[in-house]
Write an enzyme that holds these catalytic residues in place. Sequence first.
Site, PDB file in Angstrom:
ATOM      1  N   GLU A 147      35.936 -24.304  -2.852  1.00 31.59           N
ATOM      2  CA  GLU A 147      34.890 -23.359  -2.442  1.00 31.59           C
ATOM      3  C   GLU A 147      34.604 -22.283  -3.478  1.00 31.59           C
ATOM      4  O   GLU A 147      34.598 -21.095  -3.161  1.00 31.59           O
ATOM      5  CB  GLU A 147      35.250 -22.738  -1.085  1.00 31.59           C
ATOM      6  CG  GLU A 147      35.410 -23.795  -0.007  1.00 31.59           C
ATOM      7  CD  GLU A 147      35.767 -23.230   1.364  1.00 31.59           C
ATOM      8  OE1 GLU A 147      35.993 -22.013   1.482  1.00 31.59           O
ATOM      9  OE2 GLU A 147      35.814 -24.024   2.328  1.00 31.59           O
ATOM     10  N   ASN A 188      36.460 -29.160  -4.508  1.00 37.80           N
ATOM     11  CA  ASN A 188      36.096 -29.401  -3.109  1.00 37.80           C
ATOM     12  C   ASN A 188      35.188 -28.268  -2.625  1.00 37.80           C
ATOM     13  O   ASN A 188      35.380 -27.111  -3.001  1.00 37.80           O
ATOM     14  CB  ASN A 188      37.412 -29.403  -2.303  1.00 37.80           C
ATOM     15  CG  ASN A 188      37.280 -29.922  -0.893  1.00 37.80           C
ATOM     16  OD1 ASN A 188      36.690 -30.978  -0.674  1.00 37.80           O
ATOM     17  ND2 ASN A 188      37.842 -29.194   0.068  1.00 37.80           N
ATOM     18  N   ASP A 255      34.018 -33.272  10.125  1.00 39.76           N
ATOM     19  CA  ASP A 255      33.929 -33.113  11.579  1.00 39.76           C
ATOM     20  C   ASP A 255      32.468 -32.856  11.919  1.00 39.76           C
ATOM     21  O   ASP A 255      31.691 -32.430  11.075  1.00 39.76           O
ATOM     22  CB  ASP A 255      34.894 -32.082  12.174  1.00 39.76           C
ATOM     23  CG  ASP A 255      34.873 -30.722  11.532  1.00 39.76           C
ATOM     24  OD1 ASP A 255      33.862 -30.366  10.892  1.00 39.76           O
ATOM     25  OD2 ASP A 255      35.874 -29.987  11.685  1.00 39.76           O
TER      26      ASP A 255
HETATM   27  C1  XIL Z   1      40.977 -24.497   8.136  1.00 43.21           C
HETATM   28  C2  XIL Z   1      42.036 -25.004   9.103  1.00 43.21           C
HETATM   29  O1  XIL Z   1      41.521 -26.108   9.776  1.00 43.21           O
HETATM   30  C3  XIL Z   1      42.398 -23.915  10.086  1.00 43.21           C
HETATM   31  O2  XIL Z   1      43.505 -24.324  10.879  1.00 43.21           O
HETATM   32  C4  XIL Z   1      42.768 -22.635   9.347  1.00 43.21           C
HETATM   33  O3  XIL Z   1      42.987 -21.598  10.281  1.00 43.21           O
HETATM   34  C5  XIL Z   1      41.655 -22.226   8.404  1.00 43.21           C
HETATM   35  O4  XIL Z   1      41.377 -23.301   7.516  1.00 43.21           O
HETATM   36  N1  XIL Z   1      37.573 -25.577   4.471  1.00 43.21           N
HETATM   37  C6  XIL Z   1      38.821 -25.928   4.020  1.00 43.21           C
HETATM   38  C7  XIL Z   1      39.946 -26.046   4.964  1.00 43.21           C
HETATM   39  O5  XIL Z   1      38.948 -26.273   2.828  1.00 43.21           O
HETATM   40  O6  XIL Z   1      41.163 -25.710   4.388  1.00 43.21           O
HETATM   41  C8  XIL Z   1      39.727 -25.199   6.191  1.00 43.21           C
HETATM   42  O7  XIL Z   1      40.778 -25.463   7.127  1.00 43.21           O
HETATM   43  C9  XIL Z   1      38.371 -25.497   6.786  1.00 43.21           C
HETATM   44  C10 XIL Z   1      37.273 -25.166   5.812  1.00 43.21           C
END
Ligand code: XIL
Length: 541
Positions: A147, A188, A255
Amino acid sequence: MLGIFAAFLLPTTSAQASAPLRTHAAAKGKFIGTALATGPLGSETSYRTIAGTEFNQITAENAMKWESTEPSQGQFTFSGADQIVAFATQNNQQVHGHTLVWHQQTPGWVQGLGASAMRSAMQNHIAQVVGHYADNPAVVSWDVVNEVFDENGGWRSSFWYNTLGQSFVADAFRAARAADPDARLCINDYNVEGINAKSTAMYNLVSSLRQQGVPVDCVGLQSHLSIQYGFPSDMQRNMERFAALGVQVRVTELDVRMPTPRDSSKDTTQATYYRNVVNACLAVTACAGVTIWGFTDKHSWVPDTFPNEGFALPWDANYQQKPAYTAVHDALAGGTSGDTTPPSTPGTPTVGTVTSNSAALTWSASTDTGGSGLAGYNVYREQGATDTLLGQSSTASITLTGLSPSTQYQVYVRARDGAGNLSGNSALATFTTQDGPGGGGGCTATGTVQTQWSGGYVVQPVTVTNTGTSAITGWTVTFTLPAGHTLVGSWNATLTVSGQTVTAKNAAYNGNLAPNAGTSFGFQVSRPSGNTQTPSAYTCA
Ligand code: XIL
Protein backbone atom coordinates in the site's frame (compact mmCIF):
# COMPACT_ATOMS: atom_id res chain seq x y z
CA MET A 1 4.18 -47.20 3.09
CA LEU A 2 5.50 -46.57 -0.37
CA GLY A 3 2.09 -47.25 -1.88
CA ILE A 4 0.42 -44.79 0.41
CA PHE A 5 2.97 -42.09 -0.33
CA ALA A 6 2.81 -42.70 -4.05
CA ALA A 7 -0.97 -42.39 -4.04
CA PHE A 8 -0.70 -39.20 -2.04
CA LEU A 9 1.93 -37.56 -4.22
CA LEU A 10 0.74 -38.55 -7.68
CA PRO A 11 -1.00 -35.71 -9.47
CA THR A 12 -4.66 -36.42 -10.09
CA THR A 13 -5.24 -36.75 -13.81
CA SER A 14 -8.75 -35.37 -13.80
CA ALA A 15 -10.29 -33.38 -10.99
CA GLN A 16 -13.61 -34.76 -9.81
CA ALA A 17 -16.52 -32.34 -10.05
CA SER A 18 -17.05 -32.48 -6.30
CA ALA A 19 -13.36 -32.34 -5.41
CA PRO A 20 -12.04 -29.59 -3.10
CA LEU A 21 -10.97 -26.26 -4.57
CA ARG A 22 -7.28 -27.07 -4.32
CA THR A 23 -7.60 -30.18 -6.48
CA HIS A 24 -9.15 -28.21 -9.32
CA ALA A 25 -6.75 -25.29 -8.90
CA ALA A 26 -3.72 -27.58 -8.97
CA ALA A 27 -5.02 -29.22 -12.14
CA LYS A 28 -5.01 -25.75 -13.73
CA GLY A 29 -1.53 -24.90 -12.41
CA LYS A 30 -2.86 -22.24 -10.01
CA PHE A 31 -3.01 -21.91 -6.26
CA ILE A 32 -6.20 -21.25 -4.35
CA GLY A 33 -5.41 -19.76 -0.97
CA THR A 34 -6.86 -18.38 2.20
CA ALA A 35 -5.69 -16.02 4.90
CA LEU A 36 -5.62 -17.66 8.34
CA ALA A 37 -5.95 -16.22 11.81
CA THR A 38 -4.15 -17.89 14.71
CA GLY A 39 -7.13 -17.72 17.12
CA PRO A 40 -9.61 -20.00 15.31
CA LEU A 41 -6.74 -22.08 13.93
CA GLY A 42 -5.93 -23.04 17.48
CA SER A 43 -9.47 -23.55 18.71
CA GLU A 44 -11.93 -24.51 15.94
CA THR A 45 -12.02 -27.90 14.29
CA SER A 46 -14.24 -26.79 11.38
CA TYR A 47 -11.89 -23.92 10.66
CA ARG A 48 -8.87 -26.23 10.57
CA THR A 49 -10.63 -28.87 8.49
CA ILE A 50 -11.82 -26.52 5.76
CA ALA A 51 -8.54 -24.59 5.70
CA GLY A 52 -6.57 -27.80 5.39
CA THR A 53 -8.67 -29.55 2.77
CA GLU A 54 -9.88 -26.79 0.43
CA PHE A 55 -6.76 -24.64 -0.01
CA ASN A 56 -3.18 -25.17 -1.17
CA GLN A 57 -1.83 -21.75 -0.25
CA ILE A 58 -1.86 -19.83 3.05
CA THR A 59 -1.28 -16.20 4.02
CA ALA A 60 -1.08 -15.14 7.66
CA GLU A 61 -3.84 -12.60 8.18
CA ASN A 62 -1.90 -10.79 10.91
CA ALA A 63 0.75 -13.06 12.43
CA MET A 64 3.65 -12.00 10.18
CA LYS A 65 3.04 -8.25 10.41
CA TRP A 66 5.66 -6.09 12.09
CA GLU A 67 3.65 -5.55 15.30
CA SER A 68 3.50 -9.33 15.71
CA THR A 69 7.07 -10.25 14.75
CA GLU A 70 9.09 -7.34 16.21
CA PRO A 71 6.91 -5.53 18.75
CA SER A 72 9.97 -3.99 20.46
CA GLN A 73 13.17 -3.17 18.64
CA GLY A 74 15.34 -6.23 18.19
CA GLN A 75 12.87 -8.56 20.03
CA PHE A 76 11.62 -11.02 17.44
CA THR A 77 8.68 -13.34 18.20
CA PHE A 78 7.54 -15.90 15.67
CA SER A 79 5.05 -17.90 17.72
CA GLY A 80 1.93 -17.00 15.70
CA ALA A 81 3.78 -17.02 12.39
CA ASP A 82 5.34 -20.41 13.13
CA GLN A 83 1.93 -21.82 14.10
CA ILE A 84 0.61 -20.91 10.68
CA VAL A 85 3.65 -22.18 8.80
CA ALA A 86 3.47 -25.48 10.73
CA PHE A 87 -0.20 -25.89 9.80
CA ALA A 88 0.63 -25.21 6.13
CA THR A 89 3.51 -27.68 6.19
CA GLN A 90 1.27 -30.39 7.68
CA ASN A 91 -1.26 -29.80 4.93
CA ASN A 92 1.18 -29.55 2.03
CA GLN A 93 0.41 -25.87 1.44
CA GLN A 94 2.67 -23.03 0.31
CA VAL A 95 2.92 -19.87 2.42
CA HIS A 96 2.97 -16.27 1.23
CA GLY A 97 4.63 -13.98 3.80
CA HIS A 98 2.56 -10.88 4.55
CA THR A 99 3.89 -8.22 5.02
CA LEU A 100 7.31 -6.66 5.65
CA VAL A 101 6.97 -2.89 5.13
CA TRP A 102 3.58 -1.26 5.65
CA HIS A 103 2.31 1.92 7.29
CA GLN A 104 -0.21 0.00 9.41
CA GLN A 105 0.25 -2.53 12.22
CA THR A 106 3.81 -1.27 12.66
CA PRO A 107 4.88 -0.37 16.20
CA GLY A 108 5.26 3.24 17.32
CA TRP A 109 8.97 2.76 17.93
CA VAL A 110 9.55 2.36 14.19
CA GLN A 111 7.44 5.35 13.25
CA GLY A 112 9.37 7.68 15.54
CA LEU A 113 12.86 6.89 14.20
CA GLY A 114 15.01 9.34 12.22
CA ALA A 115 15.89 8.57 8.62
CA SER A 116 19.08 6.60 9.04
CA ALA A 117 17.84 4.63 12.06
CA MET A 118 14.56 3.88 10.26
CA ARG A 119 16.36 2.58 7.18
CA SER A 120 18.54 0.31 9.33
CA ALA A 121 15.53 -0.89 11.34
CA MET A 122 13.71 -1.75 8.10
CA GLN A 123 16.68 -3.62 6.67
CA ASN A 124 17.21 -5.51 9.92
CA HIS A 125 13.52 -6.41 10.20
CA ILE A 126 13.50 -7.79 6.67
CA ALA A 127 16.75 -9.69 7.22
CA GLN A 128 15.44 -11.31 10.42
CA VAL A 129 11.90 -12.13 9.32
CA VAL A 130 12.70 -13.34 5.80
CA GLY A 131 15.83 -15.00 7.14
CA HIS A 132 13.80 -16.94 9.72
CA TYR A 133 11.99 -18.75 6.90
CA ALA A 134 14.64 -18.66 4.15
CA ASP A 135 15.38 -22.39 4.50
CA ASN A 136 11.75 -23.38 5.05
CA PRO A 137 10.42 -24.88 1.80
CA ALA A 138 6.81 -23.95 2.66
CA VAL A 139 7.46 -20.19 2.61
CA VAL A 140 7.87 -19.24 -1.02
CA SER A 141 6.98 -15.55 -1.42
CA TRP A 142 6.68 -12.22 0.42
CA ASP A 143 4.73 -9.00 0.24
CA VAL A 144 7.79 -6.80 0.62
CA VAL A 145 5.96 -3.47 0.53
CA ASN A 146 2.24 -2.93 0.97
CA GLU A 147 0.00 0.00 0.00
CA VAL A 148 2.60 2.61 -0.98
CA PHE A 149 0.16 4.60 -3.16
CA ASP A 150 -2.66 6.94 -2.31
CA GLU A 151 -5.99 6.81 -4.16
CA ASN A 152 -4.82 9.15 -6.93
CA GLY A 153 -1.68 7.19 -7.71
CA GLY A 154 0.58 9.57 -5.80
CA TRP A 155 2.94 8.35 -3.09
CA ARG A 156 1.09 7.69 0.14
CA SER A 157 2.16 10.19 2.76
CA SER A 158 3.20 7.48 5.24
CA PHE A 159 5.95 7.66 7.83
CA TRP A 160 8.05 5.54 5.48
CA TYR A 161 7.73 7.92 2.57
CA ASN A 162 7.85 11.06 4.67
CA THR A 163 11.05 9.96 6.41
CA LEU A 164 12.89 8.06 3.67
CA GLY A 165 11.40 9.20 0.35
CA GLN A 166 10.70 6.68 -2.44
CA SER A 167 14.00 4.91 -1.93
CA PHE A 168 12.61 2.78 0.92
CA VAL A 169 10.86 0.62 -1.69
CA ALA A 170 13.99 -0.33 -3.63
CA ASP A 171 15.94 -0.78 -0.38
CA ALA A 172 13.26 -3.11 0.99
CA PHE A 173 13.28 -5.31 -2.10
CA ARG A 174 17.08 -5.51 -2.12
CA ALA A 175 17.12 -6.48 1.56
CA ALA A 176 14.52 -9.19 0.99
CA ARG A 177 16.44 -10.63 -1.97
CA ALA A 178 19.60 -10.71 0.12
CA ALA A 179 17.79 -12.53 2.96
CA ASP A 180 16.27 -15.21 0.70
CA PRO A 181 17.47 -15.29 -2.92
CA ASP A 182 14.83 -17.92 -3.79
CA ALA A 183 11.72 -16.18 -2.50
CA ARG A 184 9.35 -14.44 -4.90
CA LEU A 185 9.08 -10.77 -3.93
CA CYS A 186 5.83 -8.87 -4.37
CA ILE A 187 4.43 -5.37 -4.15
CA ASN A 188 0.81 -5.37 -2.99
CA ASP A 189 -2.03 -2.82 -3.00
CA TYR A 190 -5.81 -2.31 -3.07
CA ASN A 191 -7.98 -0.59 -5.70
CA VAL A 192 -5.50 -1.68 -8.35
CA GLU A 193 -7.67 -4.48 -9.78
CA GLY A 194 -8.89 -2.54 -12.81
CA ILE A 195 -7.04 -0.07 -15.02
CA ASN A 196 -7.11 3.29 -13.22
CA ALA A 197 -4.82 6.06 -12.00
CA LYS A 198 -3.61 4.03 -9.01
CA SER A 199 -2.91 0.80 -10.90
CA THR A 200 -1.17 2.83 -13.59
CA ALA A 201 1.08 4.36 -10.93
CA MET A 202 1.83 0.81 -9.73
CA TYR A 203 2.56 -0.25 -13.30
CA ASN A 204 4.95 2.68 -13.81
CA LEU A 205 6.74 2.03 -10.51
CA VAL A 206 7.21 -1.70 -11.18
CA SER A 207 8.44 -0.95 -14.68
CA SER A 208 10.96 1.62 -13.46
CA LEU A 209 12.17 -0.51 -10.53
CA ARG A 210 12.79 -3.46 -12.81
CA GLN A 211 14.66 -1.26 -15.29
CA GLN A 212 16.94 -0.30 -12.40
CA GLY A 213 17.50 -3.94 -11.53
CA VAL A 214 15.46 -3.83 -8.30
CA PRO A 215 14.21 -7.40 -7.64
CA VAL A 216 10.43 -7.01 -7.94
CA ASP A 217 9.01 -10.36 -9.08
CA CYS A 218 5.34 -10.06 -8.52
CA VAL A 219 2.38 -7.70 -8.17
CA GLY A 220 -0.43 -8.41 -5.71
CA LEU A 221 -3.96 -7.18 -6.41
CA GLN A 222 -5.66 -7.24 -3.01
CA SER A 223 -9.20 -7.30 -4.47
CA HIS A 224 -11.30 -6.20 -1.52
CA LEU A 225 -14.43 -5.74 -3.64
CA SER A 226 -17.98 -4.68 -2.81
CA ILE A 227 -21.03 -5.58 -4.86
CA GLN A 228 -22.26 -1.98 -4.59
CA TYR A 229 -19.31 -0.53 -6.51
CA GLY A 230 -19.39 -2.67 -9.64
CA PHE A 231 -16.96 -5.28 -10.87
CA PRO A 232 -13.66 -4.02 -12.36
CA SER A 233 -14.38 -5.51 -15.76
CA ASP A 234 -10.89 -4.80 -17.11
CA MET A 235 -9.18 -6.88 -14.41
CA GLN A 236 -7.91 -9.41 -16.93
CA ARG A 237 -6.50 -6.66 -19.17
CA ASN A 238 -4.86 -5.09 -16.14
CA MET A 239 -3.23 -8.41 -15.24
CA GLU A 240 -2.08 -8.78 -18.83
CA ARG A 241 -0.31 -5.42 -18.86
CA PHE A 242 1.58 -6.32 -15.67
CA ALA A 243 2.42 -9.71 -17.14
CA ALA A 244 3.92 -7.90 -20.12
CA LEU A 245 6.41 -6.30 -17.71
CA GLY A 246 7.65 -9.78 -16.88
CA VAL A 247 6.20 -10.01 -13.39
CA GLN A 248 3.91 -12.61 -11.88
CA VAL A 249 0.53 -11.32 -10.74
CA ARG A 250 -1.68 -12.74 -8.02
CA VAL A 251 -4.94 -11.94 -6.31
CA THR A 252 -3.84 -11.64 -2.71
CA GLU A 253 -6.79 -10.70 -0.48
CA LEU A 254 -10.05 -11.41 -2.29
CA ASP A 255 -13.31 -10.73 -0.54
CA VAL A 256 -16.60 -9.42 -1.93
CA ARG A 257 -18.67 -7.61 0.65
CA MET A 258 -22.34 -6.66 0.39
CA PRO A 259 -24.49 -4.06 2.14
CA THR A 260 -26.28 -5.73 5.06
CA PRO A 261 -28.67 -7.48 5.31
CA ARG A 262 -27.70 -10.49 3.23
CA ASP A 263 -30.22 -11.84 0.71
CA SER A 264 -30.16 -14.36 -2.11
CA SER A 265 -29.91 -11.83 -4.90
CA LYS A 266 -26.84 -10.26 -3.25
CA ASP A 267 -25.39 -13.76 -2.82
CA THR A 268 -25.85 -14.30 -6.56
CA THR A 269 -24.13 -11.04 -7.47
CA GLN A 270 -21.34 -11.84 -5.04
CA ALA A 271 -20.89 -15.26 -6.64
CA THR A 272 -20.56 -13.58 -10.03
CA TYR A 273 -17.76 -11.36 -8.72
CA TYR A 274 -15.91 -14.35 -7.27
CA ARG A 275 -16.28 -16.24 -10.51
CA ASN A 276 -15.09 -13.26 -12.56
CA VAL A 277 -11.94 -12.91 -10.45
CA VAL A 278 -11.09 -16.60 -10.73
CA ASN A 279 -11.76 -16.56 -14.46
CA ALA A 280 -9.53 -13.50 -14.94
CA CYS A 281 -6.69 -15.32 -13.19
CA LEU A 282 -7.29 -18.52 -15.13
CA ALA A 283 -7.15 -16.54 -18.39
CA VAL A 284 -3.72 -15.03 -17.66
CA THR A 285 -0.76 -17.41 -17.57
CA ALA A 286 1.25 -15.04 -15.37
CA CYS A 287 -1.46 -15.08 -12.69
CA ALA A 288 -0.26 -17.56 -10.08
CA GLY A 289 -3.47 -17.90 -8.13
CA VAL A 290 -6.12 -16.39 -5.93
CA THR A 291 -6.04 -15.97 -2.15
CA ILE A 292 -9.31 -15.33 -0.35
CA TRP A 293 -9.04 -13.07 2.72
CA GLY A 294 -10.25 -15.64 5.23
CA PHE A 295 -12.93 -18.07 4.14
CA THR A 296 -15.76 -17.84 6.67
CA ASP A 297 -17.99 -14.88 7.51
CA LYS A 298 -17.46 -15.88 11.14
CA HIS A 299 -13.95 -14.43 11.12
CA SER A 300 -13.96 -11.78 8.40
CA TRP A 301 -12.39 -8.35 8.93
CA VAL A 302 -15.18 -6.74 6.85
CA PRO A 303 -17.88 -6.05 9.48
CA ASP A 304 -15.26 -4.46 11.76
CA THR A 305 -13.93 -2.26 8.96
CA PHE A 306 -16.77 -1.30 6.62
CA PRO A 307 -19.90 -0.01 8.39
CA ASN A 308 -23.10 -1.74 7.26
CA GLU A 309 -21.31 -4.20 4.98
CA GLY A 310 -20.46 -7.86 5.53
CA PHE A 311 -20.97 -11.46 4.39
CA ALA A 312 -17.93 -11.16 2.12
CA LEU A 313 -16.66 -14.76 2.08
CA PRO A 314 -17.62 -18.10 0.43
CA TRP A 315 -18.57 -19.82 3.71
CA ASP A 316 -21.15 -18.36 6.07
CA ALA A 317 -20.69 -17.93 9.83
CA ASN A 318 -21.82 -21.56 10.38
CA TYR A 319 -19.27 -22.93 7.91
CA GLN A 320 -21.94 -23.58 5.28
CA GLN A 321 -20.95 -23.05 1.64
CA LYS A 322 -22.57 -20.07 -0.10
CA PRO A 323 -23.15 -19.54 -3.85
CA ALA A 324 -19.73 -17.85 -3.94
CA TYR A 325 -18.17 -21.20 -3.05
CA THR A 326 -19.91 -22.93 -5.96
CA ALA A 327 -18.81 -20.11 -8.26
CA VAL A 328 -15.14 -20.45 -7.26
CA HIS A 329 -15.36 -24.22 -7.41
CA ASP A 330 -16.99 -24.36 -10.84
CA ALA A 331 -14.68 -21.73 -12.31
CA LEU A 332 -11.63 -23.69 -11.10
CA ALA A 333 -13.20 -26.93 -12.26
CA GLY A 334 -13.15 -25.57 -15.79
CA GLY A 335 -16.50 -24.05 -16.39
CA THR A 336 -20.04 -24.55 -15.43
CA SER A 337 -20.89 -27.29 -17.87
CA GLY A 338 -23.21 -28.85 -15.33
CA ASP A 339 -25.55 -25.88 -15.53
CA THR A 340 -28.20 -26.23 -18.23
CA THR A 341 -30.93 -24.32 -16.38
CA PRO A 342 -31.58 -20.86 -17.89
CA PRO A 343 -32.34 -17.84 -15.70
CA SER A 344 -35.95 -16.74 -15.26
CA THR A 345 -37.42 -14.40 -17.91
CA PRO A 346 -36.87 -10.69 -17.14
CA GLY A 347 -39.80 -8.28 -16.69
CA THR A 348 -41.16 -6.06 -19.45
CA PRO A 349 -38.72 -3.18 -20.08
CA THR A 350 -39.89 0.27 -18.97
CA VAL A 351 -38.80 3.06 -21.30
CA GLY A 352 -37.14 6.11 -19.73
CA THR A 353 -35.46 9.03 -21.50
CA VAL A 354 -35.40 8.73 -25.30
CA THR A 355 -33.23 11.04 -27.43
CA SER A 356 -32.55 11.10 -31.16
CA ASN A 357 -30.07 8.26 -30.78
CA SER A 358 -30.43 6.71 -27.33
CA ALA A 359 -33.04 5.19 -25.05
CA ALA A 360 -32.94 4.27 -21.37
CA LEU A 361 -34.62 1.01 -20.29
CA THR A 362 -35.11 -0.73 -16.94
CA TRP A 363 -36.74 -4.06 -16.16
CA SER A 364 -37.30 -6.32 -13.19
CA ALA A 365 -34.39 -8.67 -12.59
CA SER A 366 -34.15 -12.38 -13.37
CA THR A 367 -33.01 -15.06 -10.97
CA ASP A 368 -30.76 -18.01 -11.74
CA THR A 369 -30.90 -21.32 -9.93
CA GLY A 370 -28.70 -23.50 -12.15
CA GLY A 371 -25.51 -22.89 -10.17
CA SER A 372 -23.50 -20.70 -12.53
CA GLY A 373 -25.21 -17.48 -11.43
CA LEU A 374 -26.76 -14.58 -13.27
CA ALA A 375 -24.18 -12.98 -15.58
CA GLY A 376 -26.23 -10.19 -17.20
CA TYR A 377 -28.76 -9.30 -19.88
CA ASN A 378 -28.92 -9.02 -23.67
CA VAL A 379 -31.23 -6.45 -25.25
CA TYR A 380 -32.50 -7.24 -28.77
CA ARG A 381 -34.42 -5.37 -31.43
CA GLU A 382 -37.43 -7.33 -32.69
CA GLN A 383 -36.98 -7.45 -36.47
CA GLY A 384 -38.60 -10.68 -37.58
CA ALA A 385 -36.27 -13.53 -38.44
CA THR A 386 -32.95 -12.04 -37.34
CA ASP A 387 -33.14 -9.84 -34.29
CA THR A 388 -30.20 -7.51 -33.63
CA LEU A 389 -28.37 -7.43 -30.30
CA LEU A 390 -28.55 -3.74 -29.33
CA GLY A 391 -26.63 -3.92 -26.08
CA GLN A 392 -25.58 -5.90 -23.00
CA SER A 393 -25.75 -4.96 -19.36
CA SER A 394 -24.68 -6.60 -16.10
CA THR A 395 -27.55 -4.87 -14.26
CA ALA A 396 -31.31 -4.69 -14.87
CA SER A 397 -31.08 -1.45 -16.85
CA ILE A 398 -29.30 -0.07 -19.89
CA THR A 399 -29.01 3.06 -22.00
CA LEU A 400 -29.03 1.95 -25.61
CA THR A 401 -26.86 4.21 -27.79
CA GLY A 402 -26.11 4.51 -31.47
CA LEU A 403 -29.81 4.31 -32.41
CA SER A 404 -31.14 5.88 -35.62
CA PRO A 405 -33.18 9.08 -35.26
CA SER A 406 -36.93 9.19 -35.92
CA THR A 407 -37.16 5.41 -35.86
CA GLN A 408 -39.55 3.10 -34.04
CA TYR A 409 -37.90 0.32 -32.04
CA GLN A 410 -39.49 -2.74 -30.49
CA VAL A 411 -37.10 -4.32 -28.00
CA TYR A 412 -36.98 -7.24 -25.60
CA VAL A 413 -34.55 -8.51 -22.96
CA ARG A 414 -33.09 -11.98 -22.25
CA ALA A 415 -31.09 -12.87 -19.13
CA ARG A 416 -27.77 -14.73 -19.37
CA ASP A 417 -26.13 -17.01 -16.78
CA GLY A 418 -22.50 -17.86 -16.22
CA ALA A 419 -22.77 -21.00 -18.34
CA GLY A 420 -24.19 -19.03 -21.28
CA ASN A 421 -27.80 -20.21 -20.90
CA LEU A 422 -30.29 -17.60 -22.14
CA SER A 423 -33.71 -17.02 -20.58
CA GLY A 424 -36.96 -16.63 -22.52
CA ASN A 425 -37.74 -13.29 -24.17
CA SER A 426 -39.31 -10.57 -22.06
CA ALA A 427 -42.44 -8.88 -23.40
CA LEU A 428 -41.76 -6.12 -25.93
CA ALA A 429 -41.29 -2.43 -25.19
CA THR A 430 -41.79 0.13 -27.95
CA PHE A 431 -40.32 3.61 -28.34
CA THR A 432 -39.55 6.05 -31.16
CA THR A 433 -36.33 8.07 -31.22
CA GLN A 434 -36.73 11.84 -31.63
CA ASP A 435 -35.83 13.91 -34.65
CA GLY A 436 -32.10 13.96 -35.19
CA PRO A 437 -29.95 17.06 -35.67
CA GLY A 438 -29.89 16.37 -39.42
CA GLY A 439 -26.86 16.40 -41.64
CA GLY A 440 -25.63 13.04 -40.55
CA GLY A 441 -23.57 14.39 -37.59
CA GLY A 442 -23.71 13.42 -33.94
CA CYS A 443 -22.02 11.46 -31.23
CA THR A 444 -22.93 9.98 -27.86
CA ALA A 445 -21.01 9.44 -24.65
CA THR A 446 -21.75 7.12 -21.75
CA GLY A 447 -19.68 6.75 -18.60
CA THR A 448 -19.24 3.72 -16.34
CA VAL A 449 -18.05 3.99 -12.75
CA GLN A 450 -15.30 1.40 -12.64
CA THR A 451 -14.42 1.59 -8.97
CA GLN A 452 -15.19 3.85 -6.04
CA TRP A 453 -14.34 4.29 -2.41
CA SER A 454 -15.57 6.68 0.25
CA GLY A 455 -13.34 9.56 -0.95
CA GLY A 456 -13.44 9.18 -4.71
CA TYR A 457 -14.07 7.17 -7.83
CA VAL A 458 -12.80 6.28 -11.28
CA VAL A 459 -15.01 6.60 -14.35
CA GLN A 460 -13.68 4.26 -17.01
CA PRO A 461 -14.54 3.86 -19.75
CA VAL A 462 -16.37 6.93 -20.98
CA THR A 463 -17.34 5.50 -24.35
CA VAL A 464 -17.62 8.00 -27.22
CA THR A 465 -19.45 6.77 -30.32
CA ASN A 466 -19.88 8.48 -33.68
CA THR A 467 -23.60 8.00 -34.24
CA GLY A 468 -23.65 10.07 -37.43
CA THR A 469 -23.37 8.91 -41.02
CA SER A 470 -20.06 10.66 -41.78
CA ALA A 471 -16.61 10.49 -40.21
CA ILE A 472 -15.68 13.00 -37.51
CA THR A 473 -12.19 14.35 -36.77
CA GLY A 474 -12.72 15.42 -33.18
CA TRP A 475 -15.20 15.31 -30.32
CA THR A 476 -16.03 17.18 -27.13
CA VAL A 477 -17.75 15.56 -24.17
CA THR A 478 -19.13 17.65 -21.31
CA PHE A 479 -20.39 16.58 -17.92
CA THR A 480 -21.01 18.05 -14.48
CA LEU A 481 -19.19 17.08 -11.31
CA PRO A 482 -21.42 17.01 -8.21
CA ALA A 483 -20.72 19.83 -5.71
CA GLY A 484 -17.50 19.33 -3.76
CA HIS A 485 -16.00 16.85 -6.27
CA THR A 486 -12.63 17.63 -7.83
CA LEU A 487 -10.92 16.08 -10.84
CA VAL A 488 -7.58 14.47 -9.98
CA GLY A 489 -6.51 12.80 -13.19
CA SER A 490 -7.51 11.63 -16.65
CA TRP A 491 -6.27 9.59 -19.57
CA ASN A 492 -6.93 9.33 -23.31
CA ALA A 493 -8.52 12.83 -23.47
CA THR A 494 -7.69 16.42 -22.45
CA LEU A 495 -9.93 17.63 -19.65
CA THR A 496 -10.53 21.23 -18.56
CA VAL A 497 -12.64 22.25 -15.61
CA SER A 498 -14.70 25.42 -15.21
CA GLY A 499 -16.71 25.54 -12.00
CA GLN A 500 -18.15 22.03 -11.83
CA THR A 501 -18.39 21.67 -15.63
CA VAL A 502 -15.79 19.42 -17.20
CA THR A 503 -14.99 19.60 -20.92
CA ALA A 504 -13.16 16.59 -22.37
CA LYS A 505 -11.60 16.92 -25.82
CA ASN A 506 -10.15 14.01 -27.79
CA ALA A 507 -6.44 13.30 -27.55
CA ALA A 508 -4.33 13.60 -30.73
CA TYR A 509 -4.71 9.90 -31.41
CA ASN A 510 -8.42 9.25 -30.86
CA GLY A 511 -10.31 12.11 -32.53
CA ASN A 512 -10.92 10.41 -35.88
CA LEU A 513 -14.02 8.24 -35.73
CA ALA A 514 -15.72 6.62 -38.70
CA PRO A 515 -19.54 6.27 -38.54
CA ASN A 516 -20.43 3.84 -35.73
CA ALA A 517 -16.82 3.76 -34.53
CA GLY A 518 -16.06 4.43 -30.87
CA THR A 519 -13.23 5.24 -28.53
CA SER A 520 -12.95 5.86 -24.80
CA PHE A 521 -11.26 7.86 -22.11
CA GLY A 522 -11.24 7.82 -18.32
CA PHE A 523 -10.83 10.07 -15.33
CA GLN A 524 -10.57 10.03 -11.56
CA VAL A 525 -12.32 12.28 -9.07
CA SER A 526 -11.98 12.87 -5.36
CA ARG A 527 -15.11 13.65 -3.35
CA PRO A 528 -15.96 14.44 0.26
CA SER A 529 -15.66 11.32 2.40
CA GLY A 530 -19.04 9.62 2.71
CA ASN A 531 -20.52 11.32 -0.38
CA THR A 532 -21.75 8.67 -2.85
CA GLN A 533 -22.58 10.80 -5.91
CA THR A 534 -21.05 10.39 -9.38
CA PRO A 535 -21.71 12.37 -12.59
CA SER A 536 -25.08 11.43 -14.07
CA ALA A 537 -24.98 12.45 -17.73
CA TYR A 538 -22.45 12.95 -20.52
CA THR A 539 -23.11 15.09 -23.59
CA CYS A 540 -21.14 14.63 -26.79
CA ALA A 541 -20.72 17.16 -29.60
C1 XIL B 1 -6.42 -6.74 7.97
C2 XIL B 1 -6.79 -7.95 8.81
O1 XIL B 1 -7.69 -8.73 8.09
C3 XIL B 1 -7.42 -7.50 10.11
O2 XIL B 1 -7.61 -8.62 10.97
C4 XIL B 1 -6.52 -6.49 10.81
O3 XIL B 1 -7.17 -6.00 11.96
C5 XIL B 1 -6.20 -5.33 9.89
O4 XIL B 1 -5.62 -5.84 8.69
N1 XIL B 1 -4.90 -4.90 3.45
C6 XIL B 1 -3.93 -5.75 3.92
C7 XIL B 1 -4.23 -6.67 5.02
O5 XIL B 1 -2.85 -5.81 3.31
O6 XIL B 1 -3.12 -6.92 5.82
C8 XIL B 1 -5.36 -6.17 5.88
O7 XIL B 1 -5.69 -7.17 6.84
C9 XIL B 1 -6.55 -5.82 5.01
C10 XIL B 1 -6.20 -4.73 4.04
